[in-house]
Design a protein around this motif. Structure first.
Motif, PDB file in Angstrom:
ATOM      1  N   LYS A   2       0.845  -1.197   0.000  1.00 34.33           N
ATOM      2  CA  LYS A   2       0.000   0.000   0.000  1.00 34.33           C
ATOM      3  C   LYS A   2       0.886   1.254   0.000  1.00 34.33           C
ATOM      4  CE  LYS A   2      -3.938  -2.059   2.279  1.00 34.33           C
ATOM      5  NZ  LYS A   2      -4.235  -2.656   3.563  1.00 34.33           N
ATOM      6  N   CYS A   3       0.251   2.384  -0.346  1.00 35.99           N
ATOM      7  CA  CYS A   3       1.003   3.641  -0.432  1.00 35.99           C
ATOM      8  C   CYS A   3       1.716   3.960   0.882  1.00 35.99           C
ATOM      9  CB  CYS A   3       0.075   4.787  -0.801  1.00 35.99           C
ATOM     10  SG  CYS A   3      -0.523   4.642  -2.493  1.00 35.99           S
ATOM     11  N   ARG A   4       1.046   3.742   1.984  1.00 32.18           N
ATOM     12  CA  ARG A   4       1.661   4.069   3.281  1.00 32.18           C
ATOM     13  C   ARG A   4       2.897   3.218   3.550  1.00 32.18           C
ATOM     14  NH1 ARG A   4      -0.816   7.350   6.833  1.00 32.18           N
ATOM     15  NH2 ARG A   4      -2.827   8.125   6.168  1.00 32.18           N
ATOM     16  N   GLN A  28       7.252  -2.440  -8.302  1.00 30.87           N
ATOM     17  CA  GLN A  28       5.970  -2.816  -8.897  1.00 30.87           C
ATOM     18  C   GLN A  28       4.878  -1.835  -8.475  1.00 30.87           C
ATOM     19  OE1 GLN A  28       5.633  -6.859  -7.595  1.00 30.87           O
ATOM     20  NE2 GLN A  28       6.653  -7.675  -9.413  1.00 30.87           N
ATOM     21  N   HIS A  29       4.925  -1.446  -7.209  1.00 25.89           N
ATOM     22  CA  HIS A  29       3.942  -0.469  -6.738  1.00 25.89           C
ATOM     23  C   HIS A  29       4.128   0.866  -7.458  1.00 25.89           C
ATOM     24  CE1 HIS A  29       1.185   1.474  -3.873  1.00 25.89           C
ATOM     25  NE2 HIS A  29       1.967   2.513  -4.060  1.00 25.89           N
ATOM     26  N   LEU A  30       5.379   1.301  -7.578  1.00 28.69           N
ATOM     27  CA  LEU A  30       5.664   2.583  -8.230  1.00 28.69           C
ATOM     28  C   LEU A  30       5.187   2.608  -9.685  1.00 28.69           C
ATOM     29  CD1 LEU A  30       9.206   3.738  -7.158  1.00 28.69           C
ATOM     30  CD2 LEU A  30       7.017   4.579  -6.386  1.00 28.69           C
ATOM     31  N   ASP A  32       2.727   1.456 -10.841  1.00 23.87           N
ATOM     32  CA  ASP A  32       1.268   1.519 -10.866  1.00 23.87           C
ATOM     33  C   ASP A  32       0.699   2.728 -10.134  1.00 23.87           C
ATOM     34  OD1 ASP A  32      -0.165  -0.220 -12.256  1.00 23.87           O
ATOM     35  OD2 ASP A  32      -0.842  -1.418 -10.540  1.00 23.87           O
ATOM     36  N   CYS A  33       1.563   3.478  -9.476  1.00 22.29           N
ATOM     37  CA  CYS A  33       1.057   4.490  -8.546  1.00 22.29           C
ATOM     38  C   CYS A  33       1.772   5.829  -8.747  1.00 22.29           C
ATOM     39  CB  CYS A  33       1.224   4.001  -7.112  1.00 22.29           C
ATOM     40  SG  CYS A  33       0.446   5.092  -5.931  1.00 22.29           S
ATOM     41  N   GLN A  34       1.120   6.725  -9.470  1.00 20.05           N
ATOM     42  CA  GLN A  34       1.725   8.017  -9.789  1.00 20.05           C
ATOM     43  C   GLN A  34       2.045   8.862  -8.549  1.00 20.05           C
ATOM     44  OE1 GLN A  34       2.784   8.699 -12.923  1.00 20.05           O
ATOM     45  NE2 GLN A  34       3.755  10.509 -12.049  1.00 20.05           N
ATOM     46  N   PRO A  35       1.159   8.936  -7.550  1.00 16.00           N
ATOM     47  CA  PRO A  35       1.490   9.758  -6.370  1.00 16.00           C
ATOM     48  C   PRO A  35       2.781   9.322  -5.679  1.00 16.00           C
ATOM     49  CG  PRO A  35      -0.830   9.238  -6.356  1.00 16.00           C
ATOM     50  CD  PRO A  35      -0.221   8.438  -7.480  1.00 16.00           C
ATOM     51  N   CYS A  36       2.998   8.010  -5.559  1.00 21.95           N
ATOM     52  CA  CYS A  36       4.233   7.522  -4.927  1.00 21.95           C
ATOM     53  C   CYS A  36       5.440   7.846  -5.798  1.00 21.95           C
ATOM     54  CB  CYS A  36       4.152   6.021  -4.663  1.00 21.95           C
ATOM     55  SG  CYS A  36       3.076   5.628  -3.270  1.00 21.95           S
ATOM     56  N   LEU A  37       5.254   7.743  -7.089  1.00 24.81           N
ATOM     57  CA  LEU A  37       6.328   8.071  -8.025  1.00 24.81           C
ATOM     58  C   LEU A  37       6.684   9.557  -7.913  1.00 24.81           C
ATOM     59  CD1 LEU A  37       7.925   6.448 -10.098  1.00 24.81           C
ATOM     60  CD2 LEU A  37       6.345   7.255 -11.853  1.00 24.81           C
ATOM     61  N   LYS A  79      -0.931  13.843  -1.417  1.00 23.38           N
ATOM     62  CA  LYS A  79      -1.606  12.970  -2.380  1.00 23.38           C
ATOM     63  C   LYS A  79      -1.655  11.534  -1.906  1.00 23.38           C
ATOM     64  CE  LYS A  79       0.139  15.383  -6.411  1.00 23.38           C
ATOM     65  NZ  LYS A  79       1.025  15.133  -7.532  1.00 23.38           N
ATOM     66  N   LEU A  80      -0.705  11.170  -1.033  1.00 22.75           N
ATOM     67  CA  LEU A  80      -0.658   9.786  -0.542  1.00 22.75           C
ATOM     68  C   LEU A  80      -1.670   9.530   0.558  1.00 22.75           C
ATOM     69  CD1 LEU A  80       3.205   9.232  -0.295  1.00 22.75           C
ATOM     70  CD2 LEU A  80       1.692   8.505  -2.104  1.00 22.75           C
ATOM     71  N   GLU A  81      -2.157  10.593   1.176  1.00 23.37           N
ATOM     72  CA  GLU A  81      -3.004  10.399   2.368  1.00 23.37           C
ATOM     73  C   GLU A  81      -4.488  10.347   2.037  1.00 23.37           C
ATOM     74  OE1 GLU A  81      -1.489  13.547   4.751  1.00 23.37           O
ATOM     75  OE2 GLU A  81       0.170  12.335   5.485  1.00 23.37           O
TER      76      GLU A  81
END
Ligand SMILES: [Zn+2]
Length: 81
Positions: A2-4, A28-30, A32-37, A79-81
């Protein structure tokens, strides 16, 4: 992942401190996940600018950067929260 969770690994990721397994899951998460990137990018940018500030004390314009950077990082974190 998860993002957290991802968020906790960003520093270790940038410092190359993750195990191969965690690193793969993280990437793999990155993918798929623009905010984390975005957050990772701003974290990397802050390191880069931090280094420039340390090595470049004659350039006074750089003194303005930290507050702008903090805003950038906070925006990405939000954005992650
Ligand atoms: Zn994420």
């Amino acid at each position: 992942m998860k993002c957290r969770e991802c968020f906790q690994f960003i520093i270790d990721y940038v410092e190359n401190d993750l195990t191969a397994e965690v690193r793969t899951t993280f990437e793999q998460h990155l993918a798929d996940c623009q905010p984390c990137l975005d957050y990772l990018e701003s974290y990397r940018l802050s390191i880069k600018i931090g280094q420039q500030v340390c090595c470049n004390t004659e350039n006074e314009a750089l003194e303005e950067m930290p507050s702008a950077l903090i805003a950038l990082i906070l925006a990405a974190k939000k954005k992650l929260e």
